[in-house]
Motif scaffolding. Structure first.
Motif, mmCIF file in Angstrom:
data_model
loop_
_atom_site.group_PDB
_atom_site.id
_atom_site.type_symbol
_atom_site.label_atom_id
_atom_site.label_comp_id
_atom_site.label_asym_id
_atom_site.label_seq_id
_atom_site.Cartn_x
_atom_site.Cartn_y
_atom_site.Cartn_z
ATOM 1 N N MET A 1 0.818 -1.197 0.000
ATOM 2 C CA MET A 1 0.000 0.000 0.000
ATOM 3 C C MET A 1 0.863 1.262 0.000
ATOM 4 N N LEU A 2 1.823 1.301 0.930
ATOM 5 C CA LEU A 2 2.697 2.472 0.987
ATOM 6 C C LEU A 2 3.563 2.596 -0.249
ATOM 7 N N GLN A 3 3.913 1.476 -0.828
ATOM 8 C CA GLN A 3 4.723 1.522 -2.034
ATOM 9 C C GLN A 3 3.908 2.079 -3.210
ATOM 10 N N ALA A 4 2.632 1.751 -3.261
ATOM 11 C CA ALA A 4 1.773 2.286 -4.320
ATOM 12 C C ALA A 4 1.617 3.795 -4.167
ATOM 13 N N ILE A 5 1.458 4.259 -2.926
ATOM 14 C CA ILE A 5 1.345 5.701 -2.682
ATOM 15 C C ILE A 5 2.660 6.391 -3.027
ATOM 16 N N ALA A 6 3.769 5.779 -2.652
ATOM 17 C CA ALA A 6 5.078 6.372 -2.926
ATOM 18 C C ALA A 6 5.353 6.465 -4.425
ATOM 19 N N SER A 7 4.873 5.510 -5.179
ATOM 20 C CA SER A 7 5.144 5.536 -6.613
ATOM 21 C C SER A 7 4.183 6.441 -7.385
ATOM 22 N N HIS A 8 3.028 6.740 -6.806
ATOM 23 C CA HIS A 8 2.034 7.565 -7.507
ATOM 24 C C HIS A 8 1.652 8.814 -6.720
ATOM 25 N N TRP A 9 2.564 9.344 -5.903
ATOM 26 C CA TRP A 9 2.226 10.479 -5.060
ATOM 27 C C TRP A 9 1.867 11.722 -5.864
ATOM 28 N N SER A 10 2.532 11.940 -6.986
ATOM 29 C CA SER A 10 2.233 13.136 -7.779
ATOM 30 C C SER A 10 0.830 13.066 -8.386
ATOM 31 N N THR A 11 0.414 11.897 -8.800
ATOM 32 C CA THR A 11 -0.936 11.725 -9.349
ATOM 33 C C THR A 11 -1.987 11.921 -8.267
ATOM 34 N N LEU A 12 -1.701 11.424 -7.066
ATOM 35 C CA LEU A 12 -2.644 11.587 -5.960
ATOM 36 C C LEU A 12 -2.794 13.055 -5.554
ATOM 37 N N ILE A 13 -1.690 13.778 -5.533
ATOM 38 C CA ILE A 13 -1.758 15.206 -5.198
ATOM 39 C C ILE A 13 -2.507 15.970 -6.285
ATOM 40 N N LEU A 14 -2.277 15.629 -7.537
ATOM 41 C CA LEU A 14 -3.002 16.269 -8.630
ATOM 42 C C LEU A 14 -4.499 16.009 -8.526
ATOM 43 N N ALA A 15 -4.874 14.765 -8.263
ATOM 44 C CA ALA A 15 -6.296 14.429 -8.129
ATOM 45 C C ALA A 15 -6.930 15.154 -6.939
#
Length: 85
Positions: A1-15
């Protein structure tokens, strides 16, 4: 879970910033009585979604006027009833 957030943090912040801007834009359009004010806030939130939504939440929502209006409502209905008598 944390690895998925770490790899897609920029997309999550954009969303997250786009969602905040969308909510702010809808709120500004639905509540602002002055068209120029609503247009200005929409422009700010489109040009800077994350920061614009935060600034709108702090400075764009008129909380004092709403508190005054809601406090005045019972008095206005009592005054109307007194005029009928």
């Amino acid at each position: 879970m944390l690895q998925a957030i770490a790899s897609h943090w920029s997309t999550l912040i954009l969303a997250l910033s786009l969602a905040m801007a969308a909510v702010g834009i809808v709120h500004a359009i639905m509540t602002k009585e002055d068209v120029r004010a609503a247009t200005g806030w929409v422009g700010v939130m489109i040009l800077s979604p994350f920061l614009g939504a935060i600034i709108y939440a702090i400075a764009g929502i008129n909380r004092i006027r709403r508190a005054t209006i809601s406090a005045m409502r019972p008095a206005a209905s009592e005054a109307a009833e007194a005029r009928r008598d």
